[in-house]
Motif scaffolding. Structure first.
Motif, PDB file in Angstrom:
ATOM      1  N   UNK A   5       0.815  -1.198   0.000  1.00 12.04           N
ATOM      2  CA  UNK A   5       0.000   0.000   0.000  1.00 12.04           C
ATOM      3  C   UNK A   5       0.854   1.256   0.000  1.00 12.04           C
ATOM      4  N   UNK A   6       0.257   2.381  -0.359  1.00 13.91           N
ATOM      5  CA  UNK A   6       0.996   3.645  -0.370  1.00 13.91           C
ATOM      6  C   UNK A   6       0.019   4.806  -0.233  1.00 13.91           C
ATOM      7  N   UNK A   7       0.492   5.882   0.400  1.00 14.01           N
ATOM      8  CA  UNK A   7      -0.290   7.111   0.530  1.00 14.01           C
ATOM      9  C   UNK A   7       0.677   8.261   0.756  1.00 14.01           C
TER      10      UNK A   7
ATOM     11  N   UNK B  86       5.205  16.439   0.604  1.00 14.60           N
ATOM     12  CA  UNK B  86       4.786  17.045   1.862  1.00 14.60           C
ATOM     13  C   UNK B  86       4.799  16.033   3.012  1.00 14.60           C
ATOM     14  N   UNK B  87       4.020  14.963   2.878  1.00 16.15           N
ATOM     15  CA  UNK B  87       3.921  13.974   3.951  1.00 16.15           C
ATOM     16  C   UNK B  87       3.556  12.629   3.348  1.00 16.15           C
ATOM     17  N   UNK B  88       4.040  11.531   3.948  1.00 19.75           N
ATOM     18  CA  UNK B  88       3.790  10.191   3.415  1.00 19.75           C
ATOM     19  C   UNK B  88       3.542   9.224   4.568  1.00 19.75           C
ATOM     20  N   UNK B  89       2.745   8.202   4.292  1.00 19.98           N
ATOM     21  CA  UNK B  89       2.428   7.190   5.294  1.00 19.98           C
ATOM     22  C   UNK B  89       3.386   6.015   5.175  1.00 19.98           C
ATOM     23  N   UNK B  90       4.050   5.676   6.264  1.00 19.31           N
ATOM     24  CA  UNK B  90       4.903   4.491   6.344  1.00 19.31           C
ATOM     25  C   UNK B  90       4.031   3.340   6.815  1.00 19.31           C
ATOM     26  N   UNK B  91       3.709   2.410   5.926  1.00 18.33           N
ATOM     27  CA  UNK B  91       2.794   1.328   6.271  1.00 18.33           C
ATOM     28  C   UNK B  91       3.454   0.247   7.113  1.00 18.33           C
TER      29      UNK B  91
ATOM     30  N   UNK C  32       3.024   2.291  10.387  1.00 18.49           N
ATOM     31  CA  UNK C  32       1.730   2.968  10.445  1.00 18.49           C
ATOM     32  C   UNK C  32       1.871   4.338  11.108  1.00 18.49           C
ATOM     33  N   UNK C  33       2.843   5.102  10.610  1.00 17.10           N
ATOM     34  CA  UNK C  33       3.039   6.474  11.059  1.00 17.10           C
ATOM     35  C   UNK C  33       3.270   7.370   9.849  1.00 17.10           C
ATOM     36  N   UNK C  34       2.873   8.630   9.997  1.00 15.89           N
ATOM     37  CA  UNK C  34       3.097   9.612   8.948  1.00 15.89           C
ATOM     38  C   UNK C  34       4.492  10.207   9.111  1.00 15.89           C
TER      39      UNK C  34
ATOM     40  N   UNK D  52      -5.448   7.961  16.092  1.00 17.37           N
ATOM     41  CA  UNK D  52      -5.271   6.510  16.049  1.00 17.37           C
ATOM     42  C   UNK D  52      -6.399   5.802  15.290  1.00 17.37           C
ATOM     43  N   UNK D  53      -7.608   6.337  15.353  1.00 13.52           N
ATOM     44  CA  UNK D  53      -8.729   5.704  14.652  1.00 13.52           C
ATOM     45  C   UNK D  53      -8.511   5.745  13.141  1.00 13.52           C
ATOM     46  N   UNK D  54      -8.045   6.888  12.629  1.00 11.94           N
ATOM     47  CA  UNK D  54      -7.781   6.998  11.193  1.00 11.94           C
ATOM     48  C   UNK D  54      -6.643   6.087  10.769  1.00 11.94           C
ATOM     49  N   UNK D  55      -5.638   5.958  11.622  1.00 12.49           N
ATOM     50  CA  UNK D  55      -4.520   5.071  11.305  1.00 12.49           C
ATOM     51  C   UNK D  55      -4.962   3.612  11.263  1.00 12.49           C
ATOM     52  N   UNK D  56      -5.866   3.231  12.172  1.00  5.56           N
ATOM     53  CA  UNK D  56      -6.383   1.862  12.160  1.00  5.56           C
ATOM     54  C   UNK D  56      -7.192   1.595  10.896  1.00  5.56           C
TER      55      UNK D  56
END
Length: 328
Positions: A137-139, A148-153, A156-158, A176-180
């Protein structure tokens, strides 16, 4: 790196997220959602959403039309067979329209940007290897033309890719809810829908049509255009070589353009004013289509140039726009 252009469709097609062209059978499939919010730009929608499968646009939404437009026959079949999915897709587009509007307003306020044009972009989705079953996955987000900012899957941290994104990183990592939900989406929901889309679109997504390639010159003083037409998909490259090495001087690269039959065309012009006649034999034109191992190579040869004063032409493959149309 992110970039943007005044034309919104061109904007997303020029996003500098690279993918590796495959050779042979496609085993890695991708689902990408490309989103943007703009502020201070009046001639394009404030929000746009592109859905792409294997780099092929399959759905489009913007804040002006407020509906999801399916862009492929197989996607229309899928939505017809899954009407609740169309409803869900539309609701998600509308939701992210509001979310991105809030994001960009918040960034402008936090960065003390009171006016001017600003743009927030995002690309998220997943890749699936249909042989190994591996899912990645990627975001990632960009703001005003920069990462600007990226999600490390894995964690699970930006991660902030710019200092000005540090506060955003802290806020998003605290949610935390959005990360879950993101963890569930990228590991389960995204690959599920990707597999469904590939099932419906497999014959189209794995279709490869080779082009007709011609050398064209309108007048004796005009550049020689290497023109390929009738190819599919639009993941293709064309360039000139000199002595077997890619040549970068005295060229005019055209964009990949659609034909009326759904195929594509492209041309690259070589300016001959700086090429001595005895050096013509050192040049050739190369066309490469993603998923096809062998390139189509066309030697620069006066006898093979199509002109308005009557020469022959080179062709490879089938279909597309007539070369004579380009000489008028």
């Amino acid at each position: 790196m992110f970039t943007y252009h005044i034309n919104m469709k061109t904007l997303f097609m020029l996003l500098l997220f690279c993918h590796v062209a495959s050779t042979g059978k496609i085993v890695k499939h991708s689902l990408k959602v490309l989103l943007t919010a703009t502020s201070g730009i009046t001639n394009i929608p404030e929000f746009v959403n592109f859905g792409m499968v294997d780099e092929v646009e399959m759905a489009y939404y913007d804040s002006n039309i407020k509906i999801v437009e399916t862009k492929q026959d197989w996607m229309r079949d899928f939505m017809k067979d899954n009407p609740k999915h169309m409803e869900w897709y539309t609701q998600m587009c509308f939701k992210y329209q509001q979310v991105f509007r809030a994001y960009i307003d918040d960034l402008k306020q936090r960065l003390n940007q009171t006016g001017g044009a600003h743009i927030l972009q995002a690309m998220s989705g997943c890749e699936w290897d249909d042989e190994t079953g591996e899912v990645i996955g990627f975001s990632q987000f960009g703001y005003d033309g920069e990462d600007f900012i990226a999600l490390d899957l894995q964690t699970m941290t930006w991660t902030a890719t710019r200092q000005k994104a540090f506060t955003t990183k802290l806020i998003w990592n605290a949610d935390k809810a959005s990360l879950e939900y993101s963890k569930y989406y990228f590991n389960h929901e995204c690959p599920h829908w990707l597999k469904e889309y590939v099932h419906y679109g497999r014959s189209s997504l794995q279709r490869t049509d080779l082009p007709s390639v011609s050398l064209i010159q309108k007048t004796p003083s005009s550049p020689v255009s290497c023109h390929a037409t009738g190819f599919y998909p639009d993941r293709a490259m064309m360039y000139w070589r000199k002595d077997g090495e890619e040549h970068h001087e005295d060229l005019d690269h055209g964009e990949i353009l659609p034909n009326h039959d759904g195929s594509f065309q492209i041309s690259v012009d070589l300016i001959l004013s700086s090429v001595a006649p005895e050096d013509w034999r050192r040049y050739d034109c190369v066309f490469n289509l993603s998923g096809v191992e062998d390139d189509i190579v066309t030697k620069l040869d006066k006898a093979q140039i199509r002109t308005n004063w009557g020469k022959t032409e080179i062709r490879s493959g089938e279909g597309g726009r007539q070369v004579s149309d380009l000489l008028i």
